[in-house]
Every structure is written in structure tokens, then in C-alpha cells.
Design a protein around this motif. Structure first.
Motif, mmCIF file in Angstrom:
data_model
loop_
_atom_site.group_PDB
_atom_site.id
_atom_site.type_symbol
_atom_site.label_atom_id
_atom_site.label_comp_id
_atom_site.label_asym_id
_atom_site.label_seq_id
_atom_site.Cartn_x
_atom_site.Cartn_y
_atom_site.Cartn_z
ATOM 1 N N GLU A 22 -4.180 -34.231 2.709
ATOM 2 C CA GLU A 22 -5.355 -33.506 2.227
ATOM 3 C C GLU A 22 -4.978 -32.067 1.868
ATOM 4 O OE1 GLU A 22 -8.295 -34.920 1.759
ATOM 5 O OE2 GLU A 22 -7.574 -36.826 2.565
ATOM 6 N N PRO A 23 -5.557 -31.511 0.817
ATOM 7 C CA PRO A 23 -5.264 -30.119 0.435
ATOM 8 C C PRO A 23 -5.541 -29.119 1.554
ATOM 9 C CG PRO A 23 -6.519 -31.211 -1.291
ATOM 10 C CD PRO A 23 -6.468 -32.163 -0.124
ATOM 11 N N GLU A 24 -6.536 -29.409 2.386
ATOM 12 C CA GLU A 24 -6.876 -28.512 3.489
ATOM 13 C C GLU A 24 -5.710 -28.357 4.461
ATOM 14 O OE1 GLU A 24 -8.802 -31.194 2.588
ATOM 15 O OE2 GLU A 24 -10.330 -30.056 1.511
ATOM 16 N N GLU A 25 -4.922 -29.439 4.629
ATOM 17 C CA GLU A 25 -3.751 -29.375 5.502
ATOM 18 C C GLU A 25 -2.714 -28.400 4.935
ATOM 19 O OE1 GLU A 25 -2.445 -33.377 7.244
ATOM 20 O OE2 GLU A 25 -3.621 -33.933 5.460
ATOM 21 N N ALA A 26 -2.561 -28.410 3.641
ATOM 22 C CA ALA A 26 -1.620 -27.490 2.988
ATOM 23 C C ALA A 26 -2.095 -26.049 3.151
ATOM 24 C CB ALA A 26 -1.450 -27.851 1.526
ATOM 25 N N VAL A 27 -3.391 -25.824 3.023
ATOM 26 C CA VAL A 27 -3.938 -24.476 3.198
ATOM 27 C C VAL A 27 -3.710 -24.012 4.636
ATOM 28 C CG1 VAL A 27 -6.060 -23.098 3.215
ATOM 29 C CG2 VAL A 27 -5.604 -24.680 1.327
ATOM 30 N N SER A 28 -3.879 -24.888 5.601
ATOM 31 C CA SER A 28 -3.605 -24.539 7.001
ATOM 32 C C SER A 28 -2.140 -24.181 7.197
ATOM 33 C CB SER A 28 -3.979 -25.695 7.931
ATOM 34 O OG SER A 28 -5.364 -25.882 7.942
ATOM 35 N N TYR A 29 -1.267 -24.895 6.516
ATOM 36 C CA TYR A 29 0.162 -24.596 6.589
ATOM 37 C C TYR A 29 0.446 -23.209 6.001
ATOM 38 C CZ TYR A 29 5.214 -25.183 6.220
ATOM 39 O OH TYR A 29 6.571 -25.022 6.338
ATOM 40 N N ILE A 30 -0.189 -22.894 4.878
ATOM 41 C CA ILE A 30 -0.047 -21.562 4.278
ATOM 42 C C ILE A 30 -0.515 -20.499 5.270
ATOM 43 C CG2 ILE A 30 -0.862 -20.003 2.445
ATOM 44 C CD1 ILE A 30 1.183 -22.047 1.448
ATOM 45 N N ASP A 31 -1.630 -20.770 5.957
ATOM 46 C CA ASP A 31 -2.118 -19.837 6.980
ATOM 47 C C ASP A 31 -1.052 -19.583 8.050
ATOM 48 O OD1 ASP A 31 -4.572 -19.581 5.714
ATOM 49 O OD2 ASP A 31 -5.660 -20.838 7.156
ATOM 50 N N GLU A 32 -0.270 -20.606 8.386
ATOM 51 C CA GLU A 32 0.770 -20.473 9.416
ATOM 52 C C GLU A 32 1.947 -19.622 8.937
ATOM 53 O OE1 GLU A 32 2.021 -24.314 10.842
ATOM 54 O OE2 GLU A 32 -0.066 -24.971 11.099
ATOM 55 N N ILE A 33 2.251 -19.669 7.647
ATOM 56 C CA ILE A 33 3.431 -18.955 7.137
ATOM 57 C C ILE A 33 3.063 -17.757 6.276
ATOM 58 C CG2 ILE A 33 4.885 -21.024 7.254
ATOM 59 C CD1 ILE A 33 4.658 -21.162 4.146
ATOM 60 N N TYR A 34 1.804 -17.353 6.287
ATOM 61 C CA TYR A 34 1.350 -16.294 5.376
ATOM 62 C C TYR A 34 2.119 -14.990 5.561
ATOM 63 C CZ TYR A 34 -1.109 -13.169 8.546
ATOM 64 O OH TYR A 34 -1.395 -12.240 9.512
ATOM 65 N N GLU A 35 2.487 -14.649 6.808
ATOM 66 C CA GLU A 35 3.186 -13.379 7.025
ATOM 67 C C GLU A 35 4.503 -13.341 6.247
ATOM 68 O OE1 GLU A 35 2.796 -11.567 11.184
ATOM 69 O OE2 GLU A 35 2.399 -13.719 11.502
ATOM 70 N N GLN A 36 5.252 -14.430 6.311
ATOM 71 C CA GLN A 36 6.515 -14.493 5.580
ATOM 72 C C GLN A 36 6.276 -14.449 4.069
ATOM 73 O OE1 GLN A 36 5.617 -16.641 8.006
ATOM 74 N NE2 GLN A 36 7.264 -16.829 9.483
ATOM 75 N N LEU A 37 5.249 -15.172 3.613
ATOM 76 C CA LEU A 37 4.928 -15.164 2.181
ATOM 77 C C LEU A 37 4.515 -13.768 1.717
ATOM 78 C CD1 LEU A 37 2.894 -18.486 1.846
ATOM 79 C CD2 LEU A 37 5.252 -18.063 1.140
ATOM 80 N N PHE A 38 3.664 -13.110 2.510
ATOM 81 C CA PHE A 38 3.186 -11.773 2.166
ATOM 82 C C PHE A 38 4.380 -10.814 2.060
ATOM 83 C CE2 PHE A 38 -1.039 -9.330 3.040
ATOM 84 C CZ PHE A 38 -0.855 -8.566 1.896
ATOM 85 N N LYS A 39 5.241 -10.829 3.081
ATOM 86 C CA LYS A 39 6.419 -9.957 3.073
ATOM 87 C C LYS A 39 7.332 -10.262 1.891
ATOM 88 C CE LYS A 39 6.585 -9.210 8.056
ATOM 89 N NZ LYS A 39 7.342 -9.478 9.300
ATOM 90 N N MET A 40 7.513 -11.524 1.597
ATOM 91 C CA MET A 40 8.377 -11.916 0.492
ATOM 92 C C MET A 40 7.823 -11.405 -0.839
ATOM 93 S SD MET A 40 9.653 -15.759 -0.474
ATOM 94 C CE MET A 40 8.013 -16.274 -0.965
ATOM 95 N N GLU A 41 6.514 -11.524 -1.031
ATOM 96 C CA GLU A 41 5.897 -11.038 -2.267
ATOM 97 C C GLU A 41 6.023 -9.520 -2.387
ATOM 98 O OE1 GLU A 41 4.594 -12.720 -4.925
ATOM 99 O OE2 GLU A 41 5.362 -14.504 -3.946
ATOM 100 N N LEU A 42 5.786 -8.795 -1.302
ATOM 101 C CA LEU A 42 5.909 -7.341 -1.329
ATOM 102 C C LEU A 42 7.360 -6.925 -1.570
ATOM 103 C CD1 LEU A 42 3.578 -6.518 1.694
ATOM 104 C CD2 LEU A 42 3.031 -6.213 -0.728
ATOM 105 N N ALA A 43 8.288 -7.573 -0.863
ATOM 106 C CA ALA A 43 9.710 -7.230 -0.976
ATOM 107 C C ALA A 43 10.277 -7.568 -2.350
ATOM 108 C CB ALA A 43 10.508 -7.938 0.114
ATOM 109 N N SER A 44 9.643 -8.499 -3.051
ATOM 110 C CA SER A 44 10.135 -8.816 -4.391
ATOM 111 C C SER A 44 9.922 -7.643 -5.354
ATOM 112 C CB SER A 44 9.480 -10.095 -4.925
ATOM 113 O OG SER A 44 8.122 -9.877 -5.245
ATOM 114 N N TRP A 45 9.071 -6.696 -4.959
ATOM 115 C CA TRP A 45 8.823 -5.502 -5.771
ATOM 116 C C TRP A 45 9.427 -4.255 -5.146
ATOM 117 C CZ3 TRP A 45 7.068 -5.825 -10.598
ATOM 118 C CH2 TRP A 45 6.473 -7.031 -10.974
ATOM 119 N N TYR A 46 9.259 -4.110 -3.828
ATOM 120 C CA TYR A 46 9.772 -2.930 -3.124
ATOM 121 C C TYR A 46 10.309 -3.346 -1.764
ATOM 122 C CZ TYR A 46 7.421 -0.139 -6.635
ATOM 123 O OH TYR A 46 7.027 0.406 -7.830
#
Length: 117
Positions: A50-74
Motif C-alpha cells: 500500500e502507498p501508505e506503507e511507503a509514506v510511513s517508510y519515508i517518515d522513518e528516513i526523513y532526517e537522512q533525506l532532508f540532510k541529503m537534499e540540503l547537502a546537495s546544495w550546501y
């Protein structure tokens, strides 16, 4: 072509990310939202029923994703926004979940570490 036993998430910046990026001292790029969303980060995820399971997974790894997106610029974390909460992540990024992944290349996939992810 081969089906891959993964789902994908496409992480697309939203207006608040663009506003932060354009406000960073010394930034003279003046990027548009359209240009930021034209070539986005794609993350392989486990398969989900279910897509909701994927969204929950994103919630679990959001910190790494957020840092990766920010670090890709600065890489200088002093330039990053102080509030990097889950709520802020979802305010700053759209995440599209796609359940079908097909590999059209016969070569093996090469893996290399993606920062702290």
C-alpha cells in the motif's frame, strides 16, 4: 527488461525549500521552482503493498533525506534551516511514490554509499 523488487520515491522541492535556497547568503542563482522540480532525487524503497506503507517508510528516513537534499546544495550545515522536523520536511517536499520499477539495462547495478543515508 526486468522488474525490480523495489518501489521508488521521487523527492520534489516545494516553495519553502526554494525560498530557503534563494535566501542563503551569497547565493546568486535565483532558482525557480520549476527548475528545482525538473531533475529530482529518486530513492529506491522496499516493495510495499500500500502507498501508505511507503509514506510511513519515508517518515522513518526523513532526517537522512532532508540532510541529503540540503547537502546537495550546501555542505556547510550552518547555512541549513534550524527546523528540520518531520512536519517541515513534508512542508518543503512533495514525495511521489511509484510501485513499479523496471530495469531496462542488462548490466549489473553498481552500488556506492550516498553520504549518511
Amino acid at each position: 527488461m526486468y522488474f525490480v523488487d523495489r518501489s521508488v520515491a521521487v523527492v520534489k522541492p516545494k516553495e519553502p525549500f526554494m525560498a530557503w535556497l534563494n535566501a542563503v547568503p551569497g547565493n546568486d542563482m535565483d532558482l525557480s521552482l520549476e527548475s528545482l522540480r525538473a531533475d529530482c532525487t529518486v530513492i529506491l524503497l522496499p516493495e510495499f503493498a500500500e502507498p501508505e506503507e511507503a509514506v510511513s517508510y519515508i517518515d522513518e528516513i526523513y532526517e537522512q533525506l532532508f540532510k541529503m537534499e540540503l547537502a546537495s546544495w550546501y555542505e556547510d550545515e550552518a547555512l541549513w534551516p534550524q527546523d528540520r522536523s518531520l512536519k517541515t520536511f513534508w512542508e518543503w517536499f512533495d514525495v511521489e511514490i511509484h510501485s513499479t520499477v523496471i530495469d531496462s539495462v542488462d548490466d549489473d547495478i553498481m552500488n556506492s554509499p550516498a553520504g549518511e543515508l
